[in-house]
Structures are given as structure tokens and as C-alpha cells.
Design an enzyme around this catalytic site. Structure first.
Site, PDB file in Angstrom:
ATOM      1  N   SER A 159       3.416   2.660  -6.659  1.00  0.00           N
ATOM      2  CA  SER A 159       2.926   3.303  -5.448  1.00  0.00           C
ATOM      3  C   SER A 159       1.543   2.769  -5.077  1.00  0.00           C
ATOM      4  CB  SER A 159       2.937   4.824  -5.638  1.00  0.00           C
ATOM      5  OG  SER A 159       2.750   5.492  -4.413  1.00  0.00           O
ATOM      6  N   ASP A 254      12.992   6.808  -0.332  1.00  0.00           N
ATOM      7  CA  ASP A 254      11.545   6.736  -0.424  1.00  0.00           C
ATOM      8  C   ASP A 254      10.980   6.272   0.910  1.00  0.00           C
ATOM      9  OD1 ASP A 254       8.881   6.285  -1.049  1.00  0.00           O
ATOM     10  OD2 ASP A 254       9.268   4.769  -2.581  1.00  0.00           O
ATOM     11  N   HIS A 284      10.775   8.617  -4.497  1.00  0.00           N
ATOM     12  CA  HIS A 284       9.443   8.112  -4.822  1.00  0.00           C
ATOM     13  C   HIS A 284       8.873   8.890  -6.012  1.00  0.00           C
ATOM     14  CE1 HIS A 284       5.745   5.960  -3.722  1.00  0.00           C
ATOM     15  NE2 HIS A 284       5.113   7.029  -4.183  1.00  0.00           N
TER      16      HIS A 284
END
Length: 313
Positions: A159, A254, A284
Site C-alpha cells: 500500500s 481493492d 486491500h
């Protein structure tokens, strides 16, 4: 493909727990919720050859955690993954990603250095970028003191950490920085205008929502002008040529899925060897949910295997 049943159960657990959305919390509160989730979602920490907290960077300004895999010789110079945790540049720390780093180290036979870069909003962009670059340069210069083979260094993260890893690789190329032999980008943030279609497809109802992403960016950025900076949005870098080979792993459910895959496609078009993997049905943040989501452990094993191959080249 439908939402993974295990991921769906995690989302239902979060809903039933009454945990408020991050965008309704102060950053300190959000960090505590993130830490608390570890006990519920992460597996038990596996045994390691060694784990120790260290200070790196000039003047020891950056906290980090060094992992050596189980069975490694104490004096062996090991290849190393420099890892940047996720959390929207606002939450996350050495503990939230402790198990993941342990698993990668044991699975790859390499050391892992997890970097506790400065968080927003106390330290806005480019503080996290500066720490990530400084940490990588310091490790490359002082590897012998850490038992690391500096000729075999990789960067990675998930991320926001994937964003930082991509930026470190670009900066190292452009400024004659450390030679990196692999980058591992797990559902990376690569275009922070939130303009890719997956931001609309998955705007609500999942762990990372459109309002939550806006909250992260609002804390991280100094102003809208930062969106155009390639260090925020590495997809905006003029060229992606001559970068280290990449493993780019995305999640099917996501908001960041499309921008991660777009980055992988641009790397490939620029001649960079890329392995692209979309974990279908996944949400995610799943990389730290191995206690409840079997696909997590498969993904971590894939990352470790890719690193083992890269370090053996």
C-alpha cells in the site's frame, strides 16, 4: 470472481465490532485500532534466527527492526529486503507488520529490515519519502554491521509502503543510489488523484473506501499541488526504464487495483522484467490477515519465493 469468503468474514467481523471508519477518527485513535487488529488478524509470530530493534540513518534517527531467518548462521552476510509498511502514510508501524516480515525472512532465507518511517500528519510529505530513501542508503553503506550482503538488496512494501518502495527504486536509479536487484510492490499506491476506475468500483463497503483514502491523503499531503509530484504518484515519473525487476501484487476487490496494474504495465512497457499477480476476490490490506485468510499465506510464500530467486541470480 466473487469476494473471497474469508475476506467477507473479516469485513463482517469489522462491521460487527463497531470499529468506526478511520476517517471519523483522529490519527492517534486510528493507529491504536490498527495495532489492536493485529491480535485478531495476524498469525502467531514465527520463531526467528534473530530479531532486534535498531536505529538507522544519519544520527540513528530512523527506528527499524532487523530480522534474520531461522537457521541462518549468526555471522553470515545475508541478502536483505528493506520493507516499508502500509497504512496510508498515517497508521501502521513495526508491530503491525511484524509477522509478515518474519514470514518473508524465513521463507526467503534473507534478512528483512522493516523501516519505521515518520507518519503524517505530524510529518507530512515528503518526510516518509526522505526516511525511506535515507534508510535504504544507510543500509547499503553499513550492511556489514548488520550482517547484510549489500550487493543483494531489494525494496518492498504494501500500500503506502509499496508507494515508498517504488519511489526509492526510482530515486536510486536517478541519483546513483544503492543498486537494487528486486522491488516487491503489494497493492501499491501509484496515482494519488484516485482517478482509476477501481476507485469508483470499490468506493464503499470494503476495508479501504474512497472516504478513507481521501482521509489518508488529506493528512499526508501538504496541498493539492503535491499530487503532481512523482514521489506521491510514481505513475507520473517521466520514465520507468532501467528499474529493478518487480513483483507487483494486487487485490481484486481493492480501490488501488487498477493503478497498481497500470504501474506494472508501464514497467513492462519500459523493458523492466515484471511478474504481475492479481489475487482475485481479495481486499486491500489482506497481507496482514493470515490468521483468517488463507490466501494471505499463499501470497507471502509467493513473495518469499520471488525474493529467493532474485537473490540467487
Amino acid at each position: 470472481m466473487p469476494l473471497d469468503v474469508h475476506a467477507a468474514k473479516v469485513l463482517e467481523m469489522i462491521r460487527l465490532s463497531g470499529r468506526p471508519p478511520y476517517e471519523t477518527l483522529a490519527p492517534a485513535e486510528a493507529r491504536q485500532f490498527s495495532r489492536n487488529a493485529r491480535a485478531v488478524l495476524a498469525p502467531e509470530p514465527p520463531e526467528m534466527g534473530a530479531v532486534r530493534d535498531i536505529k538507522i540513518g544519519e544520527g540513528g534517527a530512523i527506528p527499524a527492526r532487523l530480522y534474520r531467518p531461522l537457521g541462518s548462521a549468526p555471522n553470515a552476510a545475508l541478502p536483505a529486503l528493506i520493507y516499508f509498511h502500509g497504512g496510508g502514510w498515517v497508521i501502521g508501524d513495526l508491530d503491525t507488520h511484524d509477522v509478515v516480515c518474519r514470514q518473508i525472512a524465513n521463507g526467503s532465507g534473507a534478512a528483512v529490515v522493516s523501516v519505521d518511517y515518520r507518519l503524517a500528519p505530524e510529518h507530512k510529505f515528503p518526510a516518509a519519502v526522505e526516511d525511506a530513501i535515507a534508510a535504504t542508503a544507510w543500509i547499503a553503506a553499513h550492511g556489514a554491521t548488520l550482517g547484510i550482503d549489500t550487493a543483494r538488496l531489494a525494496v518492498g512494501g504494501d500500500s503506502a509502503g509499496g508507494n515508498l518502495a517504488a519511489v526509492v527504486a526510482l530515486d536510486a536509479r536517478d541519483r546513483n543510489g544503492p543498486k537494487l536487484i528486486q522491488q516487491v510492490l503489494v497493492y501499491p499506491a501509484t496515482e494519488s488523484t484516485m482517478s482509476h476506475p477501481s476507485h469508483e468500483r470499490f468506493a464503499e463497503g470494503l476495508l479501504l473506501t474512497r472516504p478513507t483514502m481521501k482521509w489518508f491523503l488529506g493528512h499526508y499531503l501538504r496541498g493539492a499541488e503535491d499530487l503532481a509530484d512523482w514521489r506521491v504518484s510514481p505513475l507520473r515519473a517521466t520514465s520507468l526504464a532501467d528499474l529493478p525487476p518487480a513483483l507487483v501484487l494486487t487485490a481484486g476487490y481493492d480501490p488501488l487495483c487498477d493503478e497498481g496494474e497500470d504501474y506494472a504495465a508501464r514497467l513492462a512497457a519500459a523493458g523492466v522484467p515484471v511478474t504481475r499477480v492479481r489475487v482475485e476476490g481479495m481486499i486491500h490490506g489482506f497481507l496482514t490477515m493470515g490468521k483468517l485468510i488463507p490466501a494471505t499465506n499463499e501470497a507471502v510464500a509467493m513473495i518469499a519465493a520471488a525474493l529467493k530467486i532474485a537473490f540467487a541470480r
